[in-house]
Design an enzyme around this catalytic site. Structure first.
Site, PDB file in Angstrom:
ATOM      1  N   LYS A   1      -7.548   6.503  10.051  1.00 49.02           N
ATOM      2  CA  LYS A   1      -8.970   6.383  10.416  1.00 49.02           C
ATOM      3  C   LYS A   1      -9.066   6.415  11.933  1.00 49.02           C
ATOM      4  CE  LYS A   1     -10.586   3.490   6.579  1.00 49.02           C
ATOM      5  NZ  LYS A   1     -11.067   2.128   6.242  1.00 49.02           N
TER       6      LYS A   1
ATOM      7  N   ASP B   1      -5.797   1.862  10.169  1.00 52.36           N
ATOM      8  CA  ASP B   1      -7.234   1.648  10.373  1.00 52.36           C
ATOM      9  C   ASP B   1      -7.418   1.203  11.831  1.00 52.36           C
ATOM     10  OD1 ASP B   1      -9.859   0.679  10.248  1.00 52.36           O
ATOM     11  OD2 ASP B   1      -9.613  -0.328   8.347  1.00 52.36           O
TER      12      ASP B   1
ATOM     13  N   GLY C   1       0.763  -1.243   0.000  1.00 47.04           N
ATOM     14  CA  GLY C   1       0.000   0.000   0.000  1.00 47.04           C
ATOM     15  C   GLY C   1       0.793   1.291   0.000  1.00 47.04           C
TER      16      GLY C   1
HETATM   17  P1  IMP Z   1      -5.294  -2.179  10.181  1.00 45.14           P
HETATM   18  O1  IMP Z   1      -4.439  -3.328  10.629  1.00 45.14           O
HETATM   19  O2  IMP Z   1      -6.743  -2.378  10.517  1.00 45.14           O
HETATM   20  O3  IMP Z   1      -4.796  -0.823  10.693  1.00 45.14           O
HETATM   21  O4  IMP Z   1      -5.297  -2.140   8.606  1.00 45.14           O
HETATM   22  C1  IMP Z   1      -4.114  -2.051   7.961  1.00 45.14           C
HETATM   23  C2  IMP Z   1      -4.153  -2.357   6.500  1.00 45.14           C
HETATM   24  O5  IMP Z   1      -5.454  -2.646   5.992  1.00 45.14           O
HETATM   25  C3  IMP Z   1      -3.694  -1.133   5.734  1.00 45.14           C
HETATM   26  O6  IMP Z   1      -2.298  -1.048   5.664  1.00 45.14           O
HETATM   27  C4  IMP Z   1      -4.348  -1.376   4.389  1.00 45.14           C
HETATM   28  O7  IMP Z   1      -3.538  -2.226   3.612  1.00 45.14           O
HETATM   29  C5  IMP Z   1      -5.641  -2.061   4.745  1.00 45.14           C
HETATM   30  N1  IMP Z   1      -6.761  -1.083   4.818  1.00 45.14           N
HETATM   31  C6  IMP Z   1      -7.308  -0.530   5.914  1.00 45.14           C
HETATM   32  N2  IMP Z   1      -8.304   0.300   5.610  1.00 45.14           N
HETATM   33  C7  IMP Z   1      -8.395   0.284   4.259  1.00 45.14           C
HETATM   34  C8  IMP Z   1      -9.237   0.972   3.314  1.00 45.14           C
HETATM   35  O8  IMP Z   1     -10.108   1.785   3.641  1.00 45.14           O
HETATM   36  N3  IMP Z   1      -9.013   0.685   2.008  1.00 45.14           N
HETATM   37  C9  IMP Z   1      -8.070  -0.205   1.584  1.00 45.14           C
HETATM   38  N4  IMP Z   1      -7.244  -0.850   2.425  1.00 45.14           N
HETATM   39  C10 IMP Z   1      -7.415  -0.606   3.763  1.00 45.14           C
HETATM   40 MG    MG Z   2      -0.860  -1.260   4.266  1.00 44.53          MG
END
Ligand code: IMP
Ligand code: MG
Length: 183
Positions: free
Chosen positions: A139, A111, A53
């Site tokens: 987020k 996120d 990403g």
């Molecule tokens: P987390 O572990 O929930 O913080 O999510 C981390 C990973 O999920 C990020 O590095 C993204 O690759 C993916 N991700 C989280 N939210 C989104 C979104 O809204 N769109 C696309 N990918 C997301």
């Molecule tokens: Mg990512």
């Protein structure tokens, strides 16, 4: 001034509309690059991009970072479709040496923060001098961890986003803008 047409795109089964245009992204990336420049300019930091990403963000960010630095990448896989799976795997550290270095993790989006927390813990064994976090998107409402997010370009809504590195089922990473799911 004529009203611009809202740019709507379809990826697989979903519609998305522009949320952050390329100009807005560019100016926030510029702002964070200059903050990093001031804070790390005398230390030769190690920017650790989290693939896939962050590829577009880290590229634009470091074109604007004017001091010496090293760049490396780690691959994290934790997300399938639209929901976080909670399980995270990292690959790529074999070829990197961050011992005693000032590391800045560069993420596309934070996120829940689960990926970041797991990465932060994982990096400990490689004995960095310091670890900070820089993300394009945060987020805040969805964040479940306590680690501080040090450098944020944009705080965003708790909705699914796409583009500028972020994908929906593998598609959309190459879009120069960030899009939001149109529900
Ligand atoms: P987390 O572990 O929930 O913080 O999510 C981390 C990973 O999920 C990020 O590095 C993204 O690759 C993916 N991700 C989280 N939210 C989104 C979104 O809204 N769109 C696309 N990918 C997301
Ligand atoms: Mg990512």
């Amino acid at each position: 001034m004529p009203t611009k047409f809202l740019k709507v795109i379809t990826v697989r089964d979903k519609n998305f509309e522009v949320y952050l245009d390329a100009k807005a992204i560019d100016s926030q990336v510029e702002r964070i690059a200059s903050v990093l420049d001031t804070e790390y300019g005398s230390t030769t930091p190690f920017f650790l991009g989290v693939l896939n990403g962050s590829f577009m963000f880290i590229s634009d960010l470091l074109k604007k970072y004017e001091k010496p630095c090293e760049i490396g990448f780690i691959k994290a896989a934790s997300y399938e479709g639209m929901h976080s799976t909670g399980k995270v795997n990292f690959t790529g550290m074999e070829s990197l040496n961050i011992e005693n270095r000032d590391v800045i993790i560069v993420e596309d989006i934070v996120d829940t923060g689960n990926t970041l927390k797991a990465l932060h813990e994982f990096l400990g064994q490689f004995k960095p001098k310091s670890v900070k976090i820089c993300t394009l998107l945060f987020k805040k409402e969805a964040y479940k961890q306590t680690l501080p997010i040090d450098y944020v370009c944009f705080e965003v809504e708790n909705k699914f986003l796409l583009g500028y590195g972020l994908d929906y089922d593998g598609l959309g990473r190459n879009l120069p803008e960030v899009y939001i799911l149109n529900e």
